[in-house]
Design a protein around this motif. Structure first.
Motif, short mmCIF file in Angstrom:
data_model
loop_
_atom_site.label_atom_id
_atom_site.label_comp_id
_atom_site.label_asym_id
_atom_site.label_seq_id
_atom_site.Cartn_x
_atom_site.Cartn_y
_atom_site.Cartn_z
N PRO A 74 4.26 -9.08 12.89
CA PRO A 74 3.25 -8.78 11.76
C PRO A 74 3.81 -7.73 10.66
N PHE A 75 3.17 -8.05 9.40
CA PHE A 75 3.65 -7.28 8.30
C PHE A 75 2.51 -6.30 7.92
N ASP A 76 2.93 -5.02 7.58
CA ASP A 76 1.93 -4.03 7.05
C ASP A 76 1.88 -4.02 5.50
N PRO A 77 0.58 -4.07 4.95
CA PRO A 77 0.78 -4.03 3.60
C PRO A 77 1.33 -2.64 2.90
N ASN A 78 1.19 -1.81 3.69
CA ASN A 78 1.90 -0.30 3.48
C ASN A 78 3.31 -0.72 2.94
N ASP A 79 3.98 -1.43 4.13
CA ASP A 79 5.62 -1.61 3.89
C ASP A 79 5.84 -2.57 2.64
N VAL A 80 5.27 -3.91 2.92
CA VAL A 80 5.54 -5.07 1.77
C VAL A 80 5.36 -4.49 0.49
N ILE A 81 4.25 -3.85 0.16
CA ILE A 81 4.02 -3.76 -1.37
C ILE A 81 4.65 -2.37 -1.70
N GLN A 82 4.98 -1.41 -0.96
CA GLN A 82 5.79 -0.43 -1.53
C GLN A 82 7.37 -0.93 -1.72
N GLU A 83 7.73 -1.82 -0.84
CA GLU A 83 9.17 -2.48 -0.89
C GLU A 83 9.27 -3.17 -2.16
N ARG A 84 8.02 -3.95 -2.71
CA ARG A 84 8.25 -4.75 -3.80
C ARG A 84 8.11 -3.98 -5.30
N PHE A 85 6.83 -2.79 -5.10
CA PHE A 85 6.37 -2.48 -6.34
C PHE A 85 6.67 -0.83 -6.56
N ASP A 86 7.60 -0.40 -5.63
CA ASP A 86 7.60 1.03 -5.96
C ASP A 86 8.56 1.42 -7.20
N LYS A 87 9.19 0.70 -7.56
CA LYS A 87 10.05 0.81 -8.85
C LYS A 87 9.17 0.61 -10.19
N THR A 88 8.18 -0.19 -10.01
CA THR A 88 7.24 -0.54 -11.11
C THR A 88 5.70 0.17 -11.16
N VAL A 89 5.39 0.47 -10.19
CA VAL A 89 4.04 0.87 -10.03
C VAL A 89 3.95 2.16 -9.34
N GLU A 90 2.84 3.23 -10.00
CA GLU A 90 2.94 4.58 -9.21
C GLU A 90 2.11 4.35 -7.69
N PHE A 91 2.67 5.34 -6.93
CA PHE A 91 2.10 5.15 -5.41
C PHE A 91 0.58 5.30 -5.41
N GLU A 92 -0.04 6.27 -6.32
CA GLU A 92 -1.44 6.26 -5.93
C GLU A 92 -2.21 4.74 -6.34
N VAL A 93 -1.54 4.12 -7.24
CA VAL A 93 -2.10 2.70 -7.75
C VAL A 93 -2.00 1.85 -6.30
N MET A 94 -0.69 1.68 -5.97
CA MET A 94 -0.45 0.94 -4.86
C MET A 94 -1.33 1.31 -3.58
N GLU A 95 -1.43 2.75 -3.36
CA GLU A 95 -2.17 3.24 -2.28
C GLU A 95 -3.80 2.76 -2.27
N GLU A 96 -4.18 2.43 -3.49
CA GLU A 96 -5.61 2.05 -3.64
C GLU A 96 -5.72 0.59 -2.98
N LEU A 97 -4.76 -0.16 -3.42
CA LEU A 97 -4.57 -1.63 -3.01
C LEU A 97 -4.47 -1.60 -1.49
N ILE A 98 -3.53 -0.87 -1.12
CA ILE A 98 -3.07 -0.97 0.56
C ILE A 98 -4.28 -0.20 1.32
N ALA A 99 -5.10 0.70 0.95
CA ALA A 99 -6.27 0.89 1.44
C ALA A 99 -7.27 -0.02 1.72
N GLU A 100 -7.36 -0.81 0.49
CA GLU A 100 -8.21 -2.15 0.44
C GLU A 100 -7.97 -3.21 1.51
N LEU A 101 -6.61 -3.34 1.62
CA LEU A 101 -6.10 -4.37 2.51
C LEU A 101 -6.00 -3.99 4.05
N HIS A 102 -5.93 -2.60 4.16
CA HIS A 102 -6.05 -2.22 5.61
C HIS A 102 -7.57 -2.47 6.08
#
Length: 317
Positions: A74-102
């Protein structure tokens, strides 16, 4: 607030990337400076184009400890989203979506979408299109009959089955709208022209004159992909699109709003409303909704006959 706010996700602009691609991948240059809500929506679209709740396409074996992720994960949104977007999007923005998906269906264990085996091949899509004018209505009637047959097959239905049947009625309506649009867009060049002209996702696209024939050759494929991913239960968006494309008066949609909200709560909130209370439905509610869908389709068919009269076939002896 709109009465459609239960599904009020922002629309991505054309510059965000190819919105019709099977696996949407946002343009990083645009994404880096996009507003926060559009960054979240772009990442959400990217994620849902690649991962799904394992219940949809993953074998389950209780004796083996649960789902068998045969396609990987299985894939954790926390892992795949940060892997794809960590160089483009601020962590707190990613964190909001990750929490939603969890908190969504897949939690922290999502399955990959197997695009090679999901029926996305263009020729397969084309082969599933209605071939005859009466096919969309016929297929809708068959779906509604299946719902009624399921009700009659058992003396009592548990609540979750009633929920599924209610959702199936809305799905039948969505499929009917998709089938109807697909039939006319692919069978009538004037309708196709009107569809492209009046659809901002297509009308605003720019290309070089030297590519005009490439664009024309690929137009029907793009329309097919677009219809595949269109959110057909957003009747507020379907109504103007079909009125402009087909030249019809779209039937009244207000009576479906509470039903679609209920369906949203069943599918996306585990059968609870926005306040956390269980959604209570009866067989009578399912039958009432099925009747609404049937009446809607009859009214739409009446409108289509006015714009596209049925020409009787006269045998020439």
């Amino acid at each position: 607030m709109s009465e459609w706010d239960y599904d009020d996700r922002p629309e991505l602009p054309p510059e965000s990337g190819d919105l019709h691609a099977r696996q949407f991948d946002p343009n990083d240059t645009w994404l880096a400076t996009a507003p926060r809500e559009l960054q979240i929506e772009a990442m959400r679209c990217w994620f849902y184009a690649r991962y799904q709740d394992p219940v949809h396409d993953t074998p389950y074996n209780g004796s083996e400890g649960g789902y068998l992720f045969i396609h990987g994960g299985p894939f954790d949104p926390n892992d795949v989203i940060q892997e794809r977007f960590d160089k483009t999007v601020e962590f707190e923005v990613m964190e909001e979506l990750i929490a939603e998906l969890h908190q969504a269906e897949g939690g922290d264990e999502w399955a990959p979408i197997d695009h090679d085996d999901e029926g996305w091949d263009y020729e397969d899509i084309y082969s599933l299109r209605p071939e005859e004018r009466e096919d969309p209505l016929r297929m809708l009637d068959e779906r509604l009959e299946q719902i009624e047959d399921t009700i009659k097959a058992q003396s009592a239905l548990p609540g979750f089955v009633i929920h599924l049947l209610h959702s199936a009625a809305i799905t039948a309506l969505e499929a009917y709208l998709w089938d109807t649009t697909s039939y006319w867009v692919t069978r009538d060049k004037e309708v196709l022209r009107s569809f492209v002209k009046n659809n901002k996702d297509f009308a605003g696209q720019k290309f070089q004159l030297s590519d005009v024939f490439i664009v024309m050759d690929d137009l029907e494929r793009k329309v097919a992909d677009y219809l595949q991913t269109f959110i057909w239960h957003r009747l507020d968006k379907v109504k103007p699109l079909l009125e402009l494309t087909l030249g019809i008066n779209f039937p009244e949609i207000e009576k479906f709003i509470p039903e679609i909200i209920i369906r949203h709560d069943i599918v996306h909130r585990g059968g609870r409303d926005k306040d956390g209370y269980p959604v209570l439905l009866t067989i009578a509610d399912v039958r009432r909704l099925a009747k609404l869908v049937e009446e809607f389709s009859q009214e739409l068919e009446s409108q289509l006959k006015k714009v596209f009269p049925i020409v009787p076939i006269i045998d020439d002896f």
